[in-house]
Design an enzyme around this catalytic site. Structure first.
Site, PDB file in Angstrom:
ATOM      1  N   ASN A   9       0.864  -1.178   0.000  1.00 44.56           N
ATOM      2  CA  ASN A   9       0.000   0.000   0.000  1.00 44.56           C
ATOM      3  C   ASN A   9       0.907   1.237   0.000  1.00 44.56           C
ATOM      4  OD1 ASN A   9      -1.789   2.063   0.543  1.00 44.56           O
ATOM      5  ND2 ASN A   9      -2.256   1.391   2.635  1.00 44.56           N
ATOM      6  N   LYS A  11       0.155   4.251  -0.268  1.00 44.16           N
ATOM      7  CA  LYS A  11      -0.486   5.459   0.302  1.00 44.16           C
ATOM      8  C   LYS A  11      -0.219   6.643  -0.618  1.00 44.16           C
ATOM      9  CE  LYS A  11      -0.131   3.313   4.771  1.00 44.16           C
ATOM     10  NZ  LYS A  11      -0.001   3.427   6.213  1.00 44.16           N
ATOM     11  N   HIS A  98      -9.410   1.284   5.176  1.00 44.38           N
ATOM     12  CA  HIS A  98      -8.116   1.487   5.833  1.00 44.38           C
ATOM     13  C   HIS A  98      -8.309   2.444   7.013  1.00 44.38           C
ATOM     14  CE1 HIS A  98      -4.011   2.686   6.597  1.00 44.38           C
ATOM     15  NE2 HIS A  98      -3.658   1.566   6.002  1.00 44.38           N
ATOM     16  N   GLU A 100      -6.684   4.880   7.995  1.00 45.00           N
ATOM     17  CA  GLU A 100      -6.496   6.299   7.645  1.00 45.00           C
ATOM     18  C   GLU A 100      -7.754   6.856   6.993  1.00 45.00           C
ATOM     19  OE1 GLU A 100      -2.843   5.627   5.496  1.00 45.00           O
ATOM     20  OE2 GLU A 100      -1.896   5.098   7.402  1.00 45.00           O
ATOM     21  N   GLU A 170      -5.196  -4.794  10.903  1.00 43.72           N
ATOM     22  CA  GLU A 170      -4.151  -3.794  11.095  1.00 43.72           C
ATOM     23  C   GLU A 170      -4.413  -3.044  12.408  1.00 43.72           C
ATOM     24  OE1 GLU A 170      -2.329  -2.628   7.080  1.00 43.72           O
ATOM     25  OE2 GLU A 170      -4.127  -1.418   7.296  1.00 43.72           O
ATOM     26  N   GLY A 176       2.686   2.428  10.774  1.00 48.64           N
ATOM     27  CA  GLY A 176       3.626   3.522  10.565  1.00 48.64           C
ATOM     28  C   GLY A 176       4.349   3.963  11.826  1.00 48.64           C
ATOM     29  N   SER A 216       3.634  -1.921  10.470  1.00 44.56           N
ATOM     30  CA  SER A 216       5.096  -1.983  10.647  1.00 44.56           C
ATOM     31  C   SER A 216       5.671  -3.369  10.356  1.00 44.56           C
ATOM     32  CB  SER A 216       5.495  -1.507  12.047  1.00 44.56           C
ATOM     33  OG  SER A 216       5.081  -0.165  12.236  1.00 44.56           O
TER      34      SER A 216
HETATM   35  P1  PGA Z   1       2.909   0.381   7.681  1.00 46.65           P
HETATM   36  O1  PGA Z   1       1.434   0.566   7.089  1.00 46.65           O
HETATM   37  O2  PGA Z   1       3.442  -0.912   7.103  1.00 46.65           O
HETATM   38  O3  PGA Z   1       3.681   1.582   7.210  1.00 46.65           O
HETATM   39  O4  PGA Z   1       2.779   0.306   9.156  1.00 46.65           O
HETATM   40  C1  PGA Z   1       0.573  -0.519   6.916  1.00 46.65           C
HETATM   41  C2  PGA Z   1      -0.729  -0.039   6.340  1.00 46.65           C
HETATM   42  O5  PGA Z   1      -1.181   1.047   6.719  1.00 46.65           O
HETATM   43  O6  PGA Z   1      -1.349  -0.726   5.501  1.00 46.65           O
END
Ligand code: PGA
Length: 253
Positions: A9, A11, A98, A100, A170, A176, A216
């Site tokens: 992803n 983003k 997601h 976000e 997640e 992140g 992460s």
């Molecule tokens: P990350 O994000 O691997 O940077 O923690 C995962 C995601 O949001 O799908």
């Protein structure tokens, strides 16, 4: 048997040239590996790079996913992208719900359900994200939160449609942040999600659904996570922006 999946992803990262370079490196590095047949690699770039990504995908071993889709069919929805548009570009997957999108753009379980319906109607496979925020984990409410997200986002589907869905657990506190869930924490929720699916749709259906871990995930921890019985791969944010890290995760099964 269910597929092993690693989905990147991106983003809101990369310009056109950066995206081109990254896709090129991913393609080159995938060519050097012999991936097991049940491993599916998916790249989810921002909308403007979907076509370029599809062009690369045609010559490589990965599939293409979008990061979002409208909950409406078509019409006066400025700035939105429909499932029919993605279908017409032969996009295979799309991330939905997601954290976000839930946190910054007001996506609810109800909009997640509507987006899932749009995608399935147009032959795309939804990657549906669920997961608790830190305060919910600290209050030991993670099971309740995930249950509600799974039920309200997916349980209106019949078994045939549900089998087109990929679920990504997640934990929001791990996204992140560099703070990964332990394999035990992740496995516990993955198993719980599969139990919910089994209770509603039966064991055979529940055992066919790929449940990915996200938060992460990196080459150094992917092996341990993917070794858990109910973890079928990963949804990768930060580490999907470097071909070497991304392929390091892809080859962690
Ligand atoms: P990350 O994000 O691997 O940077 O923690 C995962 C995601 O949001 O799908």
């Amino acid at each position: 048997m269910r597929k092993h999946i690693v989905a990147g992803n991106w983003k809101m990262n990369n310009t056109f040239n950066e995206a081109d370079d990254l896709l090129n490196s991913i393609m080159e590095q995938l060519e050097e590996k012999e991936l097991p047949r049940d491993t599916q690699v998916i790249v989810c770039p921002p909308f403007p790079f979907l076509e370029m990504t599809s062009d690369y995908a045609n010559d490589s071993y990965f599939m293409v996913g979008a990061q979002n889709v409208s909950d409406q069919e078509k019409g006066a929805y400025t700035g939105e992208v429909s499932a029919a548009m993605l279908e017409s570009m032969e996009i295979d997957y799309c991330i939905v719900g997601h954290s976000e999108r839930r946190a910054y753009y007001g996506e609810t379980n109800k909009t997640v359900a509507a987006k899932v319906d749009q995608l399935l109607k147009h032959g795309l496979k939804p990657i549906v994200c669920v997961g608790e925020v830190l305060e919910e984990r600290e209050a030991n409410r993670q099971f309740e939160v995930v249950k509600q997200q799974v039920e309200e986002g997916l349980f209106h589907l019949d078994a045939e449609h549900l089998q087109q869905v990929v679920i990504a657990y997640e934990p929001v506190w791990a996204i992140g942040t560099g703070k990964t869930a332990t394999p035990e924490q992740a496995q516990e929720i993955h198993h719980y999600i599969r139990t919910l699916l089994a209770q509603k749709y039966g064991d055979a259906v529940a055992n066919e659904i790929s449940i990915l871990y996200g938060g992460s995930c990196k080459p150094s921890n992917a092996k341990e996570l993917f070794a858990c019985p109910d973890i079928d791969g990963g949804l990768i944010g930060g580490a999907s922006l470097k071909a070497e890290d991304f392929i390091g995760i892809v080859t962690a099964f």
